[in-house]
Design a protein around this motif. Structure first.
Motif, PDB file in Angstrom:
ATOM      1  N   LEU A 152     -20.694 -12.649  19.572  1.00 20.55           N
ATOM      2  CA  LEU A 152     -19.291 -12.659  19.986  1.00 20.55           C
ATOM      3  C   LEU A 152     -18.450 -13.587  19.115  1.00 20.55           C
ATOM      4  O   LEU A 152     -17.238 -13.393  18.979  1.00 20.55           O
ATOM      5  CB  LEU A 152     -19.189 -13.079  21.455  1.00 20.55           C
ATOM      6  N   GLU A 153     -19.096 -14.577  18.515  1.00 18.09           N
ATOM      7  CA  GLU A 153     -18.393 -15.494  17.615  1.00 18.09           C
ATOM      8  C   GLU A 153     -18.395 -14.994  16.174  1.00 18.09           C
ATOM      9  O   GLU A 153     -17.880 -15.668  15.278  1.00 18.09           O
ATOM     10  CB  GLU A 153     -19.048 -16.878  17.690  1.00 18.09           C
ATOM     11  N   GLY A 154     -18.995 -13.814  15.956  1.00 21.15           N
ATOM     12  CA  GLY A 154     -19.037 -13.252  14.614  1.00 21.15           C
ATOM     13  C   GLY A 154     -20.064 -13.890  13.707  1.00 21.15           C
ATOM     14  O   GLY A 154     -20.006 -13.724  12.481  1.00 21.15           O
ATOM     15  N   ARG A 155     -21.036 -14.575  14.287  1.00 27.22           N
ATOM     16  CA  ARG A 155     -22.042 -15.303  13.498  1.00 27.22           C
ATOM     17  C   ARG A 155     -23.334 -14.485  13.441  1.00 27.22           C
ATOM     18  O   ARG A 155     -24.368 -14.854  13.983  1.00 27.22           O
ATOM     19  CB  ARG A 155     -22.258 -16.682  14.105  1.00 27.22           C
ATOM     20  N   ARG A 156     -23.233 -13.359  12.779  1.00 26.15           N
ATOM     21  CA  ARG A 156     -24.334 -12.397  12.725  1.00 26.15           C
ATOM     22  C   ARG A 156     -25.582 -12.969  12.053  1.00 26.15           C
ATOM     23  O   ARG A 156     -26.707 -12.745  12.512  1.00 26.15           O
ATOM     24  CB  ARG A 156     -23.864 -11.145  11.987  1.00 26.15           C
ATOM     25  N   ALA A 157     -25.401 -13.697  10.963  1.00 23.16           N
ATOM     26  CA  ALA A 157     -26.555 -14.247  10.237  1.00 23.16           C
ATOM     27  C   ALA A 157     -27.337 -15.217  11.117  1.00 23.16           C
ATOM     28  O   ALA A 157     -28.576 -15.223  11.112  1.00 23.16           O
ATOM     29  CB  ALA A 157     -26.089 -14.940   8.960  1.00 23.16           C
ATOM     30  N   GLU A 158     -26.618 -16.033  11.889  1.00 21.82           N
ATOM     31  CA  GLU A 158     -27.297 -16.980  12.770  1.00 21.82           C
ATOM     32  C   GLU A 158     -28.006 -16.258  13.911  1.00 21.82           C
ATOM     33  O   GLU A 158     -29.091 -16.674  14.342  1.00 21.82           O
ATOM     34  CB  GLU A 158     -26.292 -17.992  13.318  1.00 21.82           C
ATOM     35  N   ALA A 159     -27.404 -15.185  14.393  1.00 17.96           N
ATOM     36  CA  ALA A 159     -28.059 -14.388  15.432  1.00 17.96           C
ATOM     37  C   ALA A 159     -29.354 -13.792  14.898  1.00 17.96           C
ATOM     38  O   ALA A 159     -30.380 -13.753  15.593  1.00 17.96           O
ATOM     39  CB  ALA A 159     -27.124 -13.279  15.909  1.00 17.96           C
ATOM     40  N   SER A 160     -29.305 -13.351  13.650  1.00 15.96           N
ATOM     41  CA  SER A 160     -30.506 -12.804  13.022  1.00 15.96           C
ATOM     42  C   SER A 160     -31.587 -13.872  12.884  1.00 15.96           C
ATOM     43  O   SER A 160     -32.770 -13.624  13.164  1.00 15.96           O
ATOM     44  CB  SER A 160     -30.155 -12.230  11.647  1.00 15.96           C
ATOM     45  N   ARG A 161     -31.182 -15.074  12.475  1.00 10.72           N
ATOM     46  CA  ARG A 161     -32.160 -16.159  12.322  1.00 10.72           C
ATOM     47  C   ARG A 161     -32.790 -16.516  13.664  1.00 10.72           C
ATOM     48  O   ARG A 161     -33.983 -16.824  13.743  1.00 10.72           O
ATOM     49  CB  ARG A 161     -31.495 -17.387  11.699  1.00 10.72           C
ATOM     50  N   LEU A 162     -31.988 -16.478  14.723  1.00 10.57           N
ATOM     51  CA  LEU A 162     -32.523 -16.768  16.054  1.00 10.57           C
ATOM     52  C   LEU A 162     -33.657 -15.804  16.390  1.00 10.57           C
ATOM     53  O   LEU A 162     -34.723 -16.212  16.877  1.00 10.57           O
ATOM     54  CB  LEU A 162     -31.400 -16.669  17.096  1.00 10.57           C
ATOM     55  N   THR A 194     -14.780  -4.996  31.562  1.00 11.23           N
ATOM     56  CA  THR A 194     -13.940  -5.900  32.346  1.00 11.23           C
ATOM     57  C   THR A 194     -12.807  -6.510  31.519  1.00 11.23           C
ATOM     58  O   THR A 194     -12.103  -7.404  31.996  1.00 11.23           O
ATOM     59  CB  THR A 194     -14.797  -7.031  32.951  1.00 11.23           C
ATOM     60  N   GLY A 195     -12.644  -6.038  30.280  1.00 10.60           N
ATOM     61  CA  GLY A 195     -11.513  -6.463  29.470  1.00 10.60           C
ATOM     62  C   GLY A 195     -11.641  -7.823  28.831  1.00 10.60           C
ATOM     63  O   GLY A 195     -10.650  -8.398  28.369  1.00 10.60           O
ATOM     64  N   ARG A 196     -12.859  -8.350  28.759  1.00  9.90           N
ATOM     65  CA  ARG A 196     -13.037  -9.687  28.198  1.00  9.90           C
ATOM     66  C   ARG A 196     -13.246  -9.663  26.684  1.00  9.90           C
ATOM     67  O   ARG A 196     -13.119 -10.696  26.031  1.00  9.90           O
ATOM     68  CB  ARG A 196     -14.212 -10.388  28.886  1.00  9.90           C
ATOM     69  N   ILE A 197     -13.619  -8.511  26.159  1.00 12.54           N
ATOM     70  CA  ILE A 197     -13.712  -8.357  24.710  1.00 12.54           C
ATOM     71  C   ILE A 197     -13.065  -7.030  24.327  1.00 12.54           C
ATOM     72  O   ILE A 197     -12.881  -6.148  25.173  1.00 12.54           O
ATOM     73  CB  ILE A 197     -15.170  -8.401  24.192  1.00 12.54           C
ATOM     74  N   THR A 198     -12.738  -6.878  23.063  1.00 16.56           N
ATOM     75  CA  THR A 198     -12.080  -5.665  22.586  1.00 16.56           C
ATOM     76  C   THR A 198     -13.111  -4.618  22.161  1.00 16.56           C
ATOM     77  O   THR A 198     -14.303  -4.915  22.018  1.00 16.56           O
ATOM     78  CB  THR A 198     -11.181  -5.981  21.385  1.00 16.56           C
ATOM     79  N   VAL A 199     -12.616  -3.418  21.933  1.00 14.02           N
ATOM     80  CA  VAL A 199     -13.479  -2.357  21.408  1.00 14.02           C
ATOM     81  C   VAL A 199     -14.056  -2.772  20.059  1.00 14.02           C
ATOM     82  O   VAL A 199     -15.232  -2.526  19.762  1.00 14.02           O
ATOM     83  CB  VAL A 199     -12.692  -1.037  21.275  1.00 14.02           C
ATOM     84  N   ALA A 200     -13.227  -3.410  19.226  1.00 15.22           N
ATOM     85  CA  ALA A 200     -13.689  -3.848  17.905  1.00 15.22           C
ATOM     86  C   ALA A 200     -14.847  -4.835  18.033  1.00 15.22           C
ATOM     87  O   ALA A 200     -15.838  -4.753  17.291  1.00 15.22           O
ATOM     88  CB  ALA A 200     -12.539  -4.482  17.130  1.00 15.22           C
ATOM     89  N   GLN A 201     -14.739  -5.774  18.969  1.00 11.31           N
ATOM     90  CA  GLN A 201     -15.827  -6.729  19.183  1.00 11.31           C
ATOM     91  C   GLN A 201     -17.091  -6.029  19.673  1.00 11.31           C
ATOM     92  O   GLN A 201     -18.201  -6.352  19.240  1.00 11.31           O
ATOM     93  CB  GLN A 201     -15.403  -7.790  20.201  1.00 11.31           C
ATOM     94  N   GLU A 202     -16.911  -5.080  20.571  1.00 11.15           N
ATOM     95  CA  GLU A 202     -18.065  -4.336  21.095  1.00 11.15           C
ATOM     96  C   GLU A 202     -18.771  -3.593  19.969  1.00 11.15           C
ATOM     97  O   GLU A 202     -20.009  -3.610  19.864  1.00 11.15           O
ATOM     98  CB  GLU A 202     -17.596  -3.370  22.187  1.00 11.15           C
ATOM     99  N   HIS A 203     -17.993  -2.955  19.102  1.00 17.62           N
ATOM    100  CA  HIS A 203     -18.577  -2.222  17.984  1.00 17.62           C
ATOM    101  C   HIS A 203     -19.278  -3.172  17.008  1.00 17.62           C
ATOM    102  O   HIS A 203     -20.358  -2.856  16.490  1.00 17.62           O
ATOM    103  CB  HIS A 203     -17.498  -1.427  17.255  1.00 17.62           C
ATOM    104  N   TYR A 204     -18.660  -4.315  16.757  1.00 16.05           N
ATOM    105  CA  TYR A 204     -19.262  -5.295  15.849  1.00 16.05           C
ATOM    106  C   TYR A 204     -20.618  -5.759  16.384  1.00 16.05           C
ATOM    107  O   TYR A 204     -21.609  -5.822  15.640  1.00 16.05           O
ATOM    108  CB  TYR A 204     -18.340  -6.499  15.676  1.00 16.05           C
ATOM    109  N   CYS A 205     -20.661  -6.086  17.665  1.00 13.31           N
ATOM    110  CA  CYS A 205     -21.902  -6.592  18.263  1.00 13.31           C
ATOM    111  C   CYS A 205     -23.004  -5.538  18.210  1.00 13.31           C
ATOM    112  O   CYS A 205     -24.167  -5.850  17.910  1.00 13.31           O
ATOM    113  CB  CYS A 205     -21.653  -7.025  19.702  1.00 13.31           C
ATOM    114  N   SER A 206     -22.650  -4.295  18.492  1.00 14.15           N
ATOM    115  CA  SER A 206     -23.647  -3.221  18.449  1.00 14.15           C
ATOM    116  C   SER A 206     -24.157  -3.011  17.029  1.00 14.15           C
ATOM    117  O   SER A 206     -25.366  -2.855  16.804  1.00 14.15           O
ATOM    118  CB  SER A 206     -23.044  -1.916  18.988  1.00 14.15           C
TER     119      SER A 206
END
Length: 361
Positions: A152-162, A194-206
């Protein structure tokens, strides 16, 4: 399934635009405050939502499952809260459905719609249950939460390392898939609804999760093979593919050889693939309720081919989790609530087929 049910769904879809127009106009007549509250754009959005609801109604009638329609209304109720559309507004909308459909359809046709509309009204008349965080349901809640927050913070590389750190620590891949990826995706979907994130954020996370999953591919093929083959596909234009991708990977982890084809594969091409690949199981994913009929048509086409008519067909996705008997109605052999259960059911069905030459769920 009777021809009457099919005809009812078709009658609604054939009149979809006219019905949506009339229902929206009637609702604004009954609730004139909506015009002041939402303006012209609100009228347009109401008609669009009404068109979608008509699609769900037609499919639910087609499948003879009022539960599908009432569950959709529960989902819509939560979604529209962020736009200041209340439960009362939805309730009035369904009352307008009843009045307009009663006028537009003949008495016999309307009779088939009645239990679905009444189920929706009962659902809207009950207290809404709020779904809590899916991350709390994870067997690795802390790690799943950290992973989701990084995405959600856009830190994909760190998520991968986790995730790779968990692999290095010896955490089983199946656990990572079920407790990290699966629960994170559920939570991302809830946050969007529930409107807490946008469609763009949802797509990014997926997309980020799919990228992380791809980094685990070398580990998937280290398992001993069972000599069983799976072909997995989404029906029609189904865009929600990540769930099926996870299911397919879990099959690989359990020693299956898999062939993932995703969405928009013509039925004829898929049937030829099943023959060429000599698949034991066809797994079909369907997230949107109005795509279930496409799954039924695909299964019927597979059954009609003498070369593969006995293949085990497994289905999964939101509509089947909502109505646990729906898989029987469309001619499948079984259904998996999630990736883990899908593997278990497929293994059981293929074993039964091997013993008896038939595969009945």
């Amino acid at each position: 399934m009777s021809l009457d049910v099919t005809a009812v769904g078709k009658a609604i879809l054939d009149r979809e635009d006219r019905l949506a127009e009339r229902i929206t106009r009637l609702q604004y007549e009954r609730q004139p405050e909506l015009q002041q509250k939402f303006g012209e754009i609100g009228w347009i959005k109401t008609k669009q939502d009404t068109s979608y609801t008509l699609k769900y109604l037609a499919e639910s009638i087609h499948l003879e499952s009022p539960l599908l329609f009432s569950s959709y209304m529960t989902w819509l109720r939560v979604l529209l809260q962020q736009y200041q559309v209340g439960t009362e507004d939805l309730y009035v909308n369904i009352l307008c459905f009843q009045e307009v459909l009663r006028q537009e359809l003949d008495e016999e046709t309307y009779r088939y719609a009645t239990p679905h509309l009444e189920a929706a009204l009962r659902q809207l008349g009950s207290d809404a249950e709020q779904q809590g965080s899916y991350l709390e349901e994870s067997g690795m809640a802390a790690e799943a939460t950290a992973y989701t927050e990084l995405l959600l913070e856009g830190r994909r590389a760190e998520a991968s390392r986790l995730v790779m750190d968990l692999v290095d620590r010896g955490v089983p891949l199946q656990t990572i898939y079920l407790d990290i990826f699966q629960q994170s995706q559920y939570e991302i979907g809830r946050l969007w609804q529930t409107g807490r994130i946008t469609v763009a954020q949802e797509h990014y996370c997926s997309a980020a999760t799919q990228l992380v999953m791809s980094q685990l591919f070398p580990y998937l093929f280290n398992q001993s093979r069972k000599g069983l083959k799976l072909v997995s596909a989404c029906v029609g234009g189904e865009l929600h593919e990540i769930g099926l991708r996870m299911v397919t990977d879990i099959f690989e982890l359990n020693g299956w050889d898999t062939y993932y084809v995703g969405a928009n594969v013509p039925a004829r091409s898929l049937i030829e693939l099943l023959k060429d690949y000599k698949a034991d199981v066809l797994a079909i994913s369907c997230t949107m309720t109005y795509h279930v009929s496409l799954a039924r048509e695909l299964i019927a086409a597979v059954r009609q081919d003498p070369d593969i008519g006995g293949i085990v067909v497994l289905v999964g996705g939101y509509p089947f989790n909502t109505d646990r008997e729906l898989w029987r109605a469309i001619g499948a052999d079984g259904y998996g609530r999630d990736a883990e259960q899908s593997v278990r059911v497929a293994t059981e069905l293929t074993g039964r087929k091997g013993r008896s030459g038939a595969c009945q769920a």
